[in-house]
Design a protein around this motif. Structure first.
Motif, short mmCIF file in Angstrom:
data_model
loop_
_atom_site.label_atom_id
_atom_site.label_comp_id
_atom_site.label_asym_id
_atom_site.label_seq_id
_atom_site.Cartn_x
_atom_site.Cartn_y
_atom_site.Cartn_z
N LYS A 127 0.85 -1.20 0.00
CA LYS A 127 0.00 0.00 0.00
C LYS A 127 0.88 1.23 0.00
CE LYS A 127 -3.67 2.26 2.61
NZ LYS A 127 -4.45 2.25 3.86
N LYS A 128 0.47 2.25 -0.80
CA LYS A 128 1.17 3.53 -0.84
C LYS A 128 0.15 4.64 -0.64
CE LYS A 128 3.96 1.75 -4.67
NZ LYS A 128 4.32 1.96 -6.08
N SER A 129 0.46 5.60 0.21
CA SER A 129 -0.46 6.73 0.41
C SER A 129 0.35 7.96 0.80
CB SER A 129 -1.51 6.41 1.47
OG SER A 129 -0.90 6.18 2.72
N ASP A 139 5.61 12.14 -6.01
CA ASP A 139 4.54 11.22 -6.38
C ASP A 139 4.87 9.84 -5.81
OD1 ASP A 139 2.46 9.83 -7.44
OD2 ASP A 139 2.89 10.32 -9.53
N ASP A 141 3.38 7.19 -6.15
CA ASP A 141 3.16 6.12 -7.13
C ASP A 141 4.41 5.81 -7.95
OD1 ASP A 141 0.51 5.62 -6.43
OD2 ASP A 141 -0.22 7.27 -7.67
N ASP A 142 5.40 6.72 -7.92
CA ASP A 142 6.66 6.46 -8.63
C ASP A 142 7.53 5.42 -7.90
OD1 ASP A 142 6.13 8.17 -10.70
OD2 ASP A 142 7.20 9.86 -9.83
N ASP A 145 7.25 -1.29 -6.69
CA ASP A 145 6.41 -2.19 -5.90
C ASP A 145 7.22 -3.16 -5.06
OD1 ASP A 145 4.06 -1.04 -6.79
OD2 ASP A 145 3.92 -2.38 -8.52
N SER A 175 12.83 4.23 -6.85
CA SER A 175 11.79 5.04 -7.47
C SER A 175 11.95 5.00 -8.98
CB SER A 175 11.89 6.48 -6.97
OG SER A 175 11.05 7.33 -7.71
#
Length: 194
Positions: A127-129, A139, A141-142, A145, A175
């Motif tokens: 999870k990323k937030s 960001d 999301d960069d 995973d 990243s």
């Protein structure tokens, strides 16, 4: 999740197979970590955040040397402060971490044992937030995973308790963005050995 459950079942079966020789110990652990993300952008100062971890470990004893795979769920994160434009952005990461440690018992007494250990760790981000902000300069999301790192530290065993303090650093850039980011964490855990 199924792979994690199979690993835990395998470790418990291994423990029962070696229970009489005390060659293999299984245990549960929990603790907290302080983590941050370091970036190569000069306008950012990195800040750390405190989080938690919980999981299990197996220790395979070979006299004074031991092999210790672990599996735990952890929360990590960081804070970036823009010193030029102002503003702070915080973010949280949840991950499943799998360290594979090689250790040595450097002091063995009747009441306690002092250990050192080190080894690679694989982190799988679940999870990323990030905090809501009008100006987003990072960001989350960069972030990849999954990424590899290294852990190293010291530990003390007393009775069935196992206390550990470690440092974790990611290898290379974790990243996919234009900057270069690295993760660094300090982990403090208390475990119970069966």
């Amino acid at each position: 999740m199924k792979k994690s459950l199979l690993l835990i079942v395998f470790l418990f079966a291994l423990q029962f197979g070696y229970a009489k020789s005390d060659r293999v110990n299984l245990g549960l652990k929990a603790g907290f970590n302080t983590s941050k993300i370091k970036t190569d952008y000069e306008q950012f100062n990195d800040g750390s955040v405190n989080n938690f971890l919980v999981g299990a470990f197996a220790r395979i004893n070979m006299n004074r040397v031991y092999f210790q795979p672990e599996l735990y769920f952890t929360s990590k994160g960081g804070e970036l402060k823009d010193v030029e434009a102002g503003g702070t952005e915080s973010f949280d990461l949840s991950s499943i971490d799998i360290p594979i440690l090689l250790g040595a018992k450097i002091i063995e007494k009747k009441m306690y044992t002092v250990r050192i250990d080190a080894g690679p760790v694989m982190s799988f981000i679940t999870k990323k937030s990030e905090t809501d902000s009008d100006e987003t300069f990072f960001d989350v999301d960069d972030l990849k995973d999954s990424y590899m790192g290294i852990q190293y530290g010291v530990g003390v065993d007393m009775w069935i308790l196992s206390l550990d303090a470690r440092i974790e650093n990611s290898f290379g850039d974790f990243s996919d963005g234009s900057g270069k980011e690295k993760s660094k964490s300090f982990l403090f855990t208390l475990g119970i050995r069966f």
